[in-house]
Design a protein around this motif. Structure first.
Motif, short mmCIF file in Angstrom:
data_model
loop_
_atom_site.label_atom_id
_atom_site.label_comp_id
_atom_site.label_asym_id
_atom_site.label_seq_id
_atom_site.Cartn_x
_atom_site.Cartn_y
_atom_site.Cartn_z
N ARG A 1 0.70 -0.92 0.27
CA ARG A 1 -0.33 0.05 0.70
C ARG A 1 0.99 0.72 -0.50
N PRO A 2 1.58 0.99 -1.13
CA PRO A 2 2.56 2.70 -0.96
C PRO A 2 1.75 4.35 -1.98
N ILE A 3 1.82 4.92 0.10
CA ILE A 3 1.61 5.73 -0.53
C ILE A 3 2.34 7.10 -1.25
N VAL A 4 2.13 7.94 -2.16
CA VAL A 4 2.98 8.82 -2.60
C VAL A 4 2.18 10.17 -2.85
N GLY A 5 2.43 11.39 -2.06
CA GLY A 5 1.94 12.80 -1.87
C GLY A 5 2.81 13.71 -2.28
N ARG B 1 5.00 6.61 1.77
CA ARG B 1 4.90 5.99 3.25
C ARG B 1 4.29 5.02 2.66
N GLY B 2 4.61 3.86 3.55
CA GLY B 2 3.80 2.98 3.33
C GLY B 2 4.54 1.52 4.28
N ILE B 3 3.95 0.71 3.50
CA ILE B 3 4.77 -1.15 5.32
C ILE B 3 5.90 -1.52 4.23
N SER B 4 7.09 -1.59 4.86
CA SER B 4 8.46 -1.99 3.50
C SER B 4 9.70 -2.70 4.86
N PRO B 5 8.70 -4.39 5.44
CA PRO B 5 9.83 -5.06 6.36
C PRO B 5 10.84 -5.11 6.24
N ASP B 6 11.31 -4.96 4.70
CA ASP B 6 12.90 -4.50 4.84
C ASP B 6 13.33 -3.66 4.69
N GLY B 7 12.96 -2.12 4.83
CA GLY B 7 12.97 -0.76 4.42
C GLY B 7 13.94 -0.62 3.21
N SER B 8 13.64 -1.15 2.24
CA SER B 8 13.90 -0.88 0.87
C SER B 8 13.35 0.20 0.07
N ALA B 9 12.49 0.02 -0.42
CA ALA B 9 10.98 0.18 -0.62
C ALA B 9 11.71 1.76 -1.76
N SER B 10 11.47 2.06 -2.33
CA SER B 10 11.42 3.87 -2.58
C SER B 10 10.72 4.43 -3.54
#
Length: 293
Positions: free
Chosen positions: A206-210, A270-279
């Motif tokens: 559920r990524p959110i970009v604003g 923002r969103g849920i990224s268990p390993d913190g790798s999302a960008s």
């Protein structure tokens, strides 16, 4: 693409300054409106309504020349082939006409249309005149982010933090929290721009970009080896394997609201990224009314 002053490109094919296919006339800046003005039915004057931009075609006066008549004919043929490439495009696909001006490259979106070349002199002489028309789908010119005509920022997401477990425990048990990162950028263009792409990479749910006045949320998850690109101007949401994820946008997500205003603004991811790798990488081309600025 970095172009010299007076150099042009259509879908990557270069012509104009420094090439055998030259541009001798250019009509690119043209502002027209579709208006809802109406005469006042009960009195003097006009009642003004809404104005809608009506993109006008870019018109080019061209000529081919070479050291020999054969070179001239070849230059005309190569240009005609590049100009006709749009015939294979699907509905909604656009071509890009790029123009180099004083160290900048600007882009116009649309389709190459009419092309007329006077072939009379091509048999024995080294000159052939013609005209070409590029129909625009958008009335603005856009800068090239790769050459200083816009910008780019990449936002990482903070690693999830432990939210702890409180008693009494209730299902579902959630122990991870989504992160948020912010980025402040400056758009040097004089107008707000909708020539914006957002590419989200790696593991995230559920990524959110604003940005200022808008927010885009995808009600899905991405695997570690996947990415999705949101193209605001073309109104598309496409995974890296070509699958459309437009149907995964939440109801509050409006692609037509994504803009980068002139001056300073702020992006969030923002969103849920268990390993913190999302960008999330946000790119934009500055918007201009004319070739001058």
């Amino acid at each position: 693409m970095q172009l010299a002053n007076g150099e042009f490109a259509i879908n990557g094919y270069r012509f104009g300054c420094g090439h055998n296919l030259q541009v001798k006339e250019l009509q690119a800046t043209s502002i027209r409106w579709r208006v809802q003005d109406q005469p006042n039915p009960v009195g003097d004057n006009i009642l003004v309504g809404r104005d809608f931009g009506d993109p006008q075609p870019i018109k080019l006066g061209i000529y081919a020349r070479g050291e020999t008549a054969v070179e001239t004919a070849q230059a005309a043929a190569e240009f005609a082939n590049a100009w006709a490439a749009a015939r294979d495009r699907k509905p909604g696909d656009e071509s890009v006409l790029e123009i180099g001006i004083h160290g900048r490259t600007v882009r116009a979106y649309g389709r190459p249309r009419d092309l007329d070349i006077d072939d009379t002199e091509i048999f024995a002489r080294k000159h052939a005149d013609g005209t070409a028309v590029f129909d625009r789908t958008d009335g603005l010119f856009y800068g090239d982010p790769d050459n200083g005509g816009g910008g780019q920022v990449t936002l990482s997401i903070t690693p999830p933090q432990s939210a702890g477990i409180r008693s009494p425990m209730r299902s579902p048990i959630v122990t991870l929290k989504g992160g948020i990162r912010q980025g402040i950028v400056t758009n040097t263009g004089l107008r707000p721009t909708s020539d914006v792409t957002i590419t989200i990479h790696s593991t995230v749910s559920r990524p959110i970009v604003g940005g200022d006045g808008w927010e885009i949320e995808l009600g899905t998850s991405l695997a570690y080896d996947r990415s999705v690109t949101i193209d605001a101007r073309r109104r598309t949401v496409t995974r890296d394997d070509g699958v459309s994820l437009a149907g995964k946008l939440t109801r509050k997500s409006r692609l037509d609201q994504i803009i980068v205003p002139a001056g300073a603004s702020e992006f969030t991811f923002r969103g849920i990224s268990p390993d913190g790798s999302a960008s999330a990488t946000i790119r934009w081309g500055s918007a201009h009314t004319s070739l001058g600025a």
